[in-house]
Design an enzyme around this catalytic site. Structure first.
Site, short mmCIF file in Angstrom:
data_model
loop_
_atom_site.label_atom_id
_atom_site.label_comp_id
_atom_site.label_asym_id
_atom_site.label_seq_id
_atom_site.Cartn_x
_atom_site.Cartn_y
_atom_site.Cartn_z
N HIS A 81 -30.60 -49.58 -1.81
CA HIS A 81 -30.90 -48.08 -2.07
C HIS A 81 -30.53 -47.28 -1.11
CE1 HIS A 81 -32.39 -44.31 -3.67
NE2 HIS A 81 -33.25 -44.30 -2.38
N ASP A 84 -26.65 -47.28 -0.85
CA ASP A 84 -26.02 -46.03 -1.87
C ASP A 84 -26.41 -44.99 -1.53
OD1 ASP A 84 -25.37 -48.41 -3.41
OD2 ASP A 84 -27.31 -48.36 -4.90
#
Length: 106
Positions: A81, A84
């Site tokens: 995450h 990203d």
């Protein structure tokens, strides 16, 4: 084989997310200033955004360098995450730089 522990990886991940989030906040403030014709403030905010994204990127890169050195990085959805998030914010920064350029031409 040496390995980064999950707590250390979680801390790195949260630092990446924190600094990338700060960068995003500065970027949107900069676009808002540019839309009102305050280009000096917009440029200052973009510089702060750049400093934050560099900090986030260094934390990410340091972790990836450890993997290249043979240190095992455990799978972590949080680190995924974080990666990203930094990639998305960097893309947003590039787009917003162009938008600020357009405001300067208007």
């Amino acid at each position: 084989m040496e390995q980064i522990n999950k707590e250390e990886l979680a801390l790195v991940s949260m630092n990446v997310i924190l600094h990338a989030g700060n960068a995003r906040d500065y970027v949107y403030q900069a676009v808002d200033k540019a839309s009102n014709g305050d280009f000096v403030q917009a440029d200052e905010l973009m510089e702060k955004a750049n400093e934050e994204i560099v900090t986030a990127h260094k934390a990410q890169t340091n972790t990836l360098q450890k993997e290249a050195e043979g240190i095992e990085i455990p799978y972590s959805p949080l680190f995924g995450h974080a990666q990203d998030t930094i990639m998305t914010v960097k893309s947003e920064m590039n787009i917003m730089r162009e938008i600020i350029k357009l405001y300067k031409k208007i």
